[in-house]
Motif scaffolding. Structure first.
Motif, PDB file in Angstrom:
ATOM      1  N   LEU A 317       0.840  -1.203   0.000  1.00 49.47           N
ATOM      2  CA  LEU A 317       0.000   0.000   0.000  1.00 49.47           C
ATOM      3  C   LEU A 317       0.872   1.248   0.000  1.00 49.47           C
ATOM      4  O   LEU A 317       1.923   1.287   0.634  1.00 49.47           O
ATOM      5  N   LEU A 318       0.397   2.269  -0.706  1.00 49.19           N
ATOM      6  CA  LEU A 318       1.111   3.539  -0.787  1.00 49.19           C
ATOM      7  C   LEU A 318       0.252   4.622  -0.150  1.00 49.19           C
ATOM      8  O   LEU A 318      -0.950   4.714  -0.423  1.00 49.19           O
ATOM      9  N   ALA A 319       0.854   5.438   0.702  1.00 53.01           N
ATOM     10  CA  ALA A 319       0.163   6.580   1.310  1.00 53.01           C
ATOM     11  C   ALA A 319       0.865   7.863   0.890  1.00 53.01           C
ATOM     12  O   ALA A 319       2.093   7.903   0.780  1.00 53.01           O
ATOM     13  N   ALA A 320       0.079   8.908   0.661  1.00 48.02           N
ATOM     14  CA  ALA A 320       0.628  10.226   0.323  1.00 48.02           C
ATOM     15  C   ALA A 320      -0.025  11.266   1.212  1.00 48.02           C
ATOM     16  O   ALA A 320      -1.247  11.280   1.373  1.00 48.02           O
ATOM     17  N   GLY A 321       0.794  12.150   1.803  1.00 53.42           N
ATOM     18  CA  GLY A 321       0.293  13.200   2.689  1.00 53.42           C
ATOM     19  C   GLY A 321       0.529  14.570   2.083  1.00 53.42           C
ATOM     20  O   GLY A 321       1.601  14.839   1.543  1.00 53.42           O
ATOM     21  N   SER A 322      -0.476  15.444   2.185  1.00 51.76           N
ATOM     22  CA  SER A 322      -0.448  16.695   1.437  1.00 51.76           C
ATOM     23  C   SER A 322      -0.756  17.908   2.314  1.00 51.76           C
ATOM     24  O   SER A 322      -1.296  17.793   3.412  1.00 51.76           O
ATOM     25  N   GLY A 323      -0.445  19.069   1.747  1.00 49.72           N
ATOM     26  CA  GLY A 323      -0.806  20.333   2.369  1.00 49.72           C
ATOM     27  C   GLY A 323      -2.297  20.573   2.390  1.00 49.72           C
ATOM     28  O   GLY A 323      -2.763  21.488   3.071  1.00 49.72           O
ATOM     29  N   ASP A 324      -3.071  19.773   1.648  1.00 55.05           N
ATOM     30  CA  ASP A 324      -4.534  19.920   1.666  1.00 55.05           C
ATOM     31  C   ASP A 324      -5.185  19.193   2.849  1.00 55.05           C
ATOM     32  O   ASP A 324      -6.412  19.062   2.898  1.00 55.05           O
ATOM     33  N   GLN A 325      -4.346  18.712   3.790  1.00 57.35           N
ATOM     34  CA  GLN A 325      -4.780  18.085   5.045  1.00 57.35           C
ATOM     35  C   GLN A 325      -5.351  16.670   4.848  1.00 57.35           C
ATOM     36  O   GLN A 325      -5.927  16.096   5.767  1.00 57.35           O
ATOM     37  N   ARG A 326      -5.158  16.117   3.658  1.00 60.41           N
ATOM     38  CA  ARG A 326      -5.686  14.776   3.384  1.00 60.41           C
ATOM     39  C   ARG A 326      -4.545  13.781   3.157  1.00 60.41           C
ATOM     40  O   ARG A 326      -3.447  14.155   2.758  1.00 60.41           O
ATOM     41  N   ILE A 327      -4.840  12.498   3.423  1.00 63.22           N
ATOM     42  CA  ILE A 327      -3.908  11.398   3.164  1.00 63.22           C
ATOM     43  C   ILE A 327      -4.605  10.441   2.204  1.00 63.22           C
ATOM     44  O   ILE A 327      -5.690   9.923   2.512  1.00 63.22           O
ATOM     45  N   SER A 328      -4.013  10.243   1.042  1.00 58.99           N
ATOM     46  CA  SER A 328      -4.593   9.308   0.069  1.00 58.99           C
ATOM     47  C   SER A 328      -3.892   7.956   0.184  1.00 58.99           C
ATOM     48  O   SER A 328      -2.683   7.883   0.397  1.00 58.99           O
ATOM     49  N   ILE A 329      -4.666   6.886   0.065  1.00 58.68           N
ATOM     50  CA  ILE A 329      -4.154   5.519   0.149  1.00 58.68           C
ATOM     51  C   ILE A 329      -4.384   4.836  -1.194  1.00 58.68           C
ATOM     52  O   ILE A 329      -5.521   4.828  -1.709  1.00 58.68           O
ATOM     53  N   TRP A 330      -3.333   4.254  -1.760  1.00 53.46           N
ATOM     54  CA  TRP A 330      -3.377   3.683  -3.116  1.00 53.46           C
ATOM     55  C   TRP A 330      -2.895   2.239  -3.095  1.00 53.46           C
ATOM     56  O   TRP A 330      -1.990   1.885  -2.344  1.00 53.46           O
ATOM     57  N   SER A 331      -3.473   1.429  -3.975  1.00 48.74           N
ATOM     58  CA  SER A 331      -2.996   0.057  -4.193  1.00 48.74           C
ATOM     59  C   SER A 331      -2.585  -0.064  -5.653  1.00 48.74           C
ATOM     60  O   SER A 331      -3.424  -0.016  -6.553  1.00 48.74           O
ATOM     61  N   LEU A 332      -1.267  -0.168  -5.891  1.00 52.16           N
ATOM     62  CA  LEU A 332      -0.727  -0.192  -7.248  1.00 52.16           C
ATOM     63  C   LEU A 332       0.168  -1.407  -7.434  1.00 52.16           C
ATOM     64  O   LEU A 332       0.996  -1.688  -6.574  1.00 52.16           O
ATOM     65  N   TYR A 333       0.029  -2.081  -8.554  1.00 52.69           N
ATOM     66  CA  TYR A 333       0.941  -3.172  -8.870  1.00 52.69           C
ATOM     67  C   TYR A 333       1.165  -4.063  -7.651  1.00 52.69           C
ATOM     68  O   TYR A 333       2.220  -4.017  -7.023  1.00 52.69           O
ATOM     69  N   PRO A 334       0.165  -4.861  -7.292  1.00 54.79           N
ATOM     70  CA  PRO A 334       0.248  -5.642  -6.044  1.00 54.79           C
ATOM     71  C   PRO A 334       1.532  -6.452  -5.954  1.00 54.79           C
ATOM     72  O   PRO A 334       2.024  -6.975  -6.947  1.00 54.79           O
ATOM     73  N   ILE A 335       2.075  -6.533  -4.742  1.00 58.95           N
ATOM     74  CA  ILE A 335       3.283  -7.321  -4.507  1.00 58.95           C
ATOM     75  C   ILE A 335       2.963  -8.786  -4.733  1.00 58.95           C
ATOM     76  O   ILE A 335       1.978  -9.312  -4.216  1.00 58.95           O
ATOM     77  N   SER A 336       3.802  -9.447  -5.528  1.00 63.12           N
ATOM     78  CA  SER A 336       3.617 -10.874  -5.805  1.00 63.12           C
ATOM     79  C   SER A 336       4.838 -11.637  -5.318  1.00 63.12           C
ATOM     80  O   SER A 336       5.968 -11.194  -5.477  1.00 63.12           O
ATOM     81  N   THR A 337       4.601 -12.784  -4.727  1.00 64.66           N
ATOM     82  CA  THR A 337       5.720 -13.617  -4.295  1.00 64.66           C
ATOM     83  C   THR A 337       6.284 -14.419  -5.466  1.00 64.66           C
ATOM     84  O   THR A 337       7.365 -14.977  -5.386  1.00 64.66           O
ATOM     85  N   ASP A 338       5.542 -14.452  -6.557  1.00 65.84           N
ATOM     86  CA  ASP A 338       5.991 -15.180  -7.749  1.00 65.84           C
ATOM     87  C   ASP A 338       6.785 -14.225  -8.627  1.00 65.84           C
ATOM     88  O   ASP A 338       6.247 -13.308  -9.219  1.00 65.84           O
ATOM     89  N   SER A 339       8.095 -14.431  -8.704  1.00 66.93           N
ATOM     90  CA  SER A 339       8.953 -13.499  -9.441  1.00 66.93           C
ATOM     91  C   SER A 339       8.667 -13.512 -10.940  1.00 66.93           C
ATOM     92  O   SER A 339       9.066 -12.605 -11.652  1.00 66.93           O
ATOM     93  N   SER A 340       7.960 -14.541 -11.424  1.00 63.70           N
ATOM     94  CA  SER A 340       7.668 -14.590 -12.852  1.00 63.70           C
ATOM     95  C   SER A 340       6.462 -13.723 -13.215  1.00 63.70           C
ATOM     96  O   SER A 340       6.201 -13.454 -14.366  1.00 63.70           O
ATOM     97  N   THR A 341       5.698 -13.295 -12.200  1.00 60.05           N
ATOM     98  CA  THR A 341       4.536 -12.458 -12.460  1.00 60.05           C
ATOM     99  C   THR A 341       4.997 -11.076 -12.891  1.00 60.05           C
ATOM    100  O   THR A 341       5.832 -10.477 -12.241  1.00 60.05           O
ATOM    101  N   PRO A 342       4.427 -10.553 -14.002  1.00 60.73           N
ATOM    102  CA  PRO A 342       4.864  -9.226 -14.443  1.00 60.73           C
ATOM    103  C   PRO A 342       4.509  -8.167 -13.412  1.00 60.73           C
ATOM    104  O   PRO A 342       3.496  -8.257 -12.724  1.00 60.73           O
ATOM    105  N   LEU A 343       5.355  -7.167 -13.312  1.00 59.96           N
ATOM    106  CA  LEU A 343       5.148  -6.092 -12.346  1.00 59.96           C
ATOM    107  C   LEU A 343       3.811  -5.405 -12.563  1.00 59.96           C
ATOM    108  O   LEU A 343       3.141  -5.001 -11.629  1.00 59.96           O
ATOM    109  N   LEU A 344       3.414  -5.267 -13.805  1.00 68.17           N
ATOM    110  CA  LEU A 344       2.242  -4.450 -14.107  1.00 68.17           C
ATOM    111  C   LEU A 344       0.943  -5.223 -13.986  1.00 68.17           C
ATOM    112  O   LEU A 344      -0.021  -4.912 -14.652  1.00 68.17           O
ATOM    113  N   GLY A 345       0.937  -6.238 -13.117  1.00 68.48           N
ATOM    114  CA  GLY A 345      -0.188  -7.095 -12.796  1.00 68.48           C
ATOM    115  C   GLY A 345      -1.528  -6.740 -13.388  1.00 68.48           C
ATOM    116  O   GLY A 345      -1.903  -7.207 -14.445  1.00 68.48           O
ATOM    117  N   HIS A 346      -2.277  -5.856 -12.721  1.00 71.29           N
ATOM    118  CA  HIS A 346      -3.672  -5.651 -13.088  1.00 71.29           C
ATOM    119  C   HIS A 346      -3.860  -4.903 -14.391  1.00 71.29           C
ATOM    120  O   HIS A 346      -4.963  -4.824 -14.895  1.00 71.29           O
TER     121      HIS A 346
END
Length: 358
Positions: A317-346
């Motif tokens: 999970l990725l979190a970003a904190g801003s001067g707009d007083q908000r914290i956004s939470i993102w799920s990008l390119y899920p971590i895979s234990t299978d090294s053969s899985t391409p990074l760009l999953g979804h």
């Protein structure tokens, strides 16, 4: 018969649009300047997220309820610039512009300051720790002199040394620090980014600079270092990221620079699996890159003010904190234990937000 118009030729090749945040945390009450994930209670599925605000408060967020479960007030209304939990026990370090590092006990629902370390520099430099599983750990923080770094052994607060650049170096103030240890040696090392745009590697035991390299023409605002690949990345007020490496002779060298659309990077973080990295932009955007190739993967546009900090959880999970007083939470390119899985999953090999220039 009505004539059919052909679709624009580039429609079929259009990349997927950038995703929206999974959710947004509101309630920080002022600009968010520091973020840090930690495991939380034993058996807890989701990590907890810590945030430090301009108004001096530290919020502990549950990602399950998406609400603050505790608020820590230990910096007298002065901005919290750095947060770090210790690997053993439930202890938290918070650094504020009140010239104080606070050590908090968070065990069993407590949220009390059990110790503090006075800071002697009002600079923007975030501290760093080196902690194994032992009771003792090492703390690097800005020192008394404008260009000094102070190393303490904790929790005794015993001074290990003061790292002061050579008289002719004049790098200015330290802006960011990272203590680390090579697998092949027990000697602690310190990477420091300076006001003059340089990055230096210090041998703490010898109190000397092993190597220094000019990475930017502006102060280094943030960097991260991948000790397994002996490679780091840094950002500054200028329109470029610098990627640099450390060879077996402990010599730093710039490998490449990556031009950005807009100037100003406040923070850089490499994901724990060392596959991607994220930058916090003055232009209100988070940019995501493939760490090995520095290929731009996504431009995350949600916030309406400067993004001051980014953080990754161990689950990706990725979190970003801003001067707009908000914290956004993102799920990008899920971590895979299978090294053969391409990074760009979804995205099936496509780029997220590739239409937005990085």
């Amino acid at each position: 018969m009505e004539k059919m118009t052909a679709p624009p030729p580039n429609m079929a090749a259009s990349p997927l649009p950038p995703p929206d945040p999974c959710f947004v945390l509101r309630g920080a009450q002022s600009a968010v300047h520091a973020l840090h994930f930690f495991g939380g209670a034993q058996g807890q599925v989701h990590p907890l997220l810590l945030s430090g605000s301009l108004s001096g408060l530290v919020h502990i967020w549950s990602l399950q309820t998406r609400r603050a479960v505790a608020t820590l007030d230990g910096h007298g209304g002065q901005c919290v610039t750095w947060l770090q939990t210790l690997p053993q026990g439930r202890q938290l370090l918070s650094q504020g512009r009140d010239l104080k590092l606070c050590l908090w006990d968070l065990a069993e629902g407590r949220n009390t300051v059990v110790d503090s370390v006075p800071l002697e520099s009002m600079g923007f430099c975030r501290s760093s720790i080196l902690a194994g599983g032992q009771e003792r750990w090492m703390l690097a923080m800005p020192g008394r002199g404008n260009d000094e770094v102070q190393i303490l052994e904790m929790p005794s607060k015993t001074s290990v040394c003061t790292l002061k650049p050579e008289a002719d170096a004049k790098p200015g103030m330290p802006m960011c620090l990272e203590l680390w240890q090579a697998d092949s040696s027990p000697r602690p090392l310190l990477l420091a980014g300076y006001e003059d745009g340089s990055v230096a590697l210090w041998d703490v035991s010898e109190r000397k600079v092993c190597s220094r390299v000019a990475c930017h023409t502006e102060p280094v605002m943030g960097f991260d270092f991948d000790s397994q690949k002996a490679r780091g990345v840094s950002g500054s007020a200028e329109k470029a990221l610098a990627v640099w490496s450390l060879d077996e002779q402990q010599a730093l060298q710039v490998c490449r620079t990556h031009e950005l659309t807009n100037p100003g990077i406040a923070d850089v973080k490499i994901r724990p699996d060392r596959k991607i990295l994220a930058t916090a932009g003055w232009d209100h955007r988070v940019r995501v890159f493939h760490w090995r190739t520095m290929k731009p993967l996504a431009v995350l546009s949600f916030h309406s003010a400067t993004i001051h900090c980014v953080a990754f959880a161990t689950d990706g999970l990725l979190a970003a904190g801003s001067g707009d007083q908000r914290i956004s939470i993102w799920s990008l390119y899920p971590i895979s234990t299978d090294s053969s899985t391409p990074l760009l999953g979804h995205t099936e090999g496509g780029e997220v937000g590739a239409h937005a220039s990085a």
